[in-house]
Design a protein around this motif. Sequence first.
Motif, PDB file in Angstrom:
ATOM      1  N   GLY A  95       0.783  -1.226   0.000  1.00  0.00           N
ATOM      2  CA  GLY A  95       0.000   0.000   0.000  1.00  0.00           C
ATOM      3  C   GLY A  95       0.815   1.276   0.000  1.00  0.00           C
ATOM      4  O   GLY A  95       0.245   2.370  -0.007  1.00  0.00           O
ATOM      5  N   GLU A  96       2.143   1.185  -0.013  1.00  0.00           N
ATOM      6  CA  GLU A  96       3.010   2.356   0.060  1.00  0.00           C
ATOM      7  C   GLU A  96       3.299   2.897  -1.340  1.00  0.00           C
ATOM      8  O   GLU A  96       3.521   2.137  -2.274  1.00  0.00           O
ATOM      9  CB  GLU A  96       4.316   1.957   0.743  1.00  0.00           C
ATOM     10  CG  GLU A  96       5.328   3.071   0.900  1.00  0.00           C
ATOM     11  CD  GLU A  96       6.587   2.578   1.600  1.00  0.00           C
ATOM     12  OE1 GLU A  96       7.000   3.220   2.568  1.00  0.00           O
ATOM     13  OE2 GLU A  96       7.142   1.537   1.186  1.00  0.00           O
ATOM     14  N   PHE A  97       3.318   4.215  -1.471  1.00  0.00           N
ATOM     15  CA  PHE A  97       3.654   4.871  -2.738  1.00  0.00           C
ATOM     16  C   PHE A  97       5.055   5.458  -2.581  1.00  0.00           C
ATOM     17  O   PHE A  97       5.269   6.412  -1.832  1.00  0.00           O
ATOM     18  CB  PHE A  97       2.644   5.974  -3.061  1.00  0.00           C
ATOM     19  CG  PHE A  97       2.610   6.372  -4.513  1.00  0.00           C
ATOM     20  CD1 PHE A  97       3.770   6.696  -5.199  1.00  0.00           C
ATOM     21  CD2 PHE A  97       1.407   6.435  -5.195  1.00  0.00           C
ATOM     22  CE1 PHE A  97       3.744   7.059  -6.535  1.00  0.00           C
ATOM     23  CE2 PHE A  97       1.351   6.805  -6.538  1.00  0.00           C
ATOM     24  CZ  PHE A  97       2.527   7.115  -7.211  1.00  0.00           C
ATOM     25  N   THR A  98       6.018   4.883  -3.292  1.00  0.00           N
ATOM     26  CA  THR A  98       7.418   5.281  -3.184  1.00  0.00           C
ATOM     27  C   THR A  98       7.891   5.834  -4.514  1.00  0.00           C
ATOM     28  O   THR A  98       7.583   5.269  -5.578  1.00  0.00           O
ATOM     29  CB  THR A  98       8.298   4.070  -2.793  1.00  0.00           C
ATOM     30  OG1 THR A  98       7.836   3.531  -1.564  1.00  0.00           O
ATOM     31  CG2 THR A  98       9.749   4.479  -2.644  1.00  0.00           C
ATOM     32  N   ALA A  99       8.643   6.925  -4.474  1.00  0.00           N
ATOM     33  CA  ALA A  99       9.250   7.493  -5.677  1.00  0.00           C
ATOM     34  C   ALA A  99      10.758   7.349  -5.598  1.00  0.00           C
ATOM     35  O   ALA A  99      11.351   7.514  -4.530  1.00  0.00           O
ATOM     36  CB  ALA A  99       8.870   8.959  -5.833  1.00  0.00           C
ATOM     37  N   LEU A 100      11.364   7.047  -6.735  1.00  0.00           N
ATOM     38  CA  LEU A 100      12.805   6.844  -6.812  1.00  0.00           C
ATOM     39  C   LEU A 100      13.398   7.865  -7.772  1.00  0.00           C
ATOM     40  O   LEU A 100      13.031   7.910  -8.946  1.00  0.00           O
ATOM     41  CB  LEU A 100      13.105   5.416  -7.291  1.00  0.00           C
ATOM     42  CG  LEU A 100      14.560   4.981  -7.330  1.00  0.00           C
ATOM     43  CD1 LEU A 100      15.162   4.971  -5.926  1.00  0.00           C
ATOM     44  CD2 LEU A 100      14.675   3.594  -7.965  1.00  0.00           C
ATOM     45  N   LEU A 101      14.295   8.681  -7.238  1.00  0.00           N
ATOM     46  CA  LEU A 101      14.982   9.710  -8.016  1.00  0.00           C
ATOM     47  C   LEU A 101      16.456   9.359  -8.157  1.00  0.00           C
ATOM     48  O   LEU A 101      17.013   8.629  -7.344  1.00  0.00           O
ATOM     49  CB  LEU A 101      14.869  11.071  -7.325  1.00  0.00           C
ATOM     50  CG  LEU A 101      13.478  11.705  -7.224  1.00  0.00           C
ATOM     51  CD1 LEU A 101      13.487  12.796  -6.164  1.00  0.00           C
ATOM     52  CD2 LEU A 101      13.058  12.271  -8.573  1.00  0.00           C
TER      53      LEU A 101
END
Length: 235
Positions: free
Chosen positions: A32-38
């Motif tokens: 359920g987690e929304f993770t962004a990778l930069l």
Amino acid sequence: MTGAETARVRGLVKEFGDRRVLDGLDLTVRRGEFTALLGRSGSGKSTLLRVLSGMDTDIQGESTVDGQVSMAFQQPRLLPWRRVWRNITLGVETGDARGVAERALAEVRLTERADAWPRTLSGGEAQRVSLARALVREPDLLLLDEPFGSLDALTRLAMHRLVTQLWERHRPAVLLVTHDVDEALALADRVLVLEGGRIAAEHLVSAPRPRSIAQLSELRAHVLSDLGVNDHEAA
């Protein structure tokens, strides 16, 4: 908000010839987690998604996903000889492929384009079809590899709203790769910075959605600093 682990990476190493792109990377993505990778170009962001999707298994270390994985790319990758609804259900085993496709299209507000050919779609429409194709598999982990990068600014904002709504409705774990700091902060619960083949920084985003970047100016400055960019350079 989040629960058990959906994806787990430990000591991940990926090499292309004599170039080590991922170097002992550790990562956990929870249900359920929304993770962004930069990260800078060539830092291994897309490579990590390919590993998690199972498309690249020539690795060292551990990479496990609990459940179904779907992936949407920067380019929609629709088959031009298949109508939209058939693109969506490609590879899906069901006795009612048309019905499944139409329900997925309704979620991305494209019901009327079910019988269209991909070449007749706008860029935003094609990307929505790509999302419908990913979601129809009811993924536990949704991988998004710069899916908005080729869209104009207004279409991109509309896609941000749509992705947020779909995530809130279905609650898969999401891992979004992007070059856009503002996009990461607008969408994600957690923003990670990839550098030197490892996760170099992690930032939690607790502001309620929808978010204004003005609310997150201090956090934005920290993320930019982690990427080696000063505020005046990003302005």
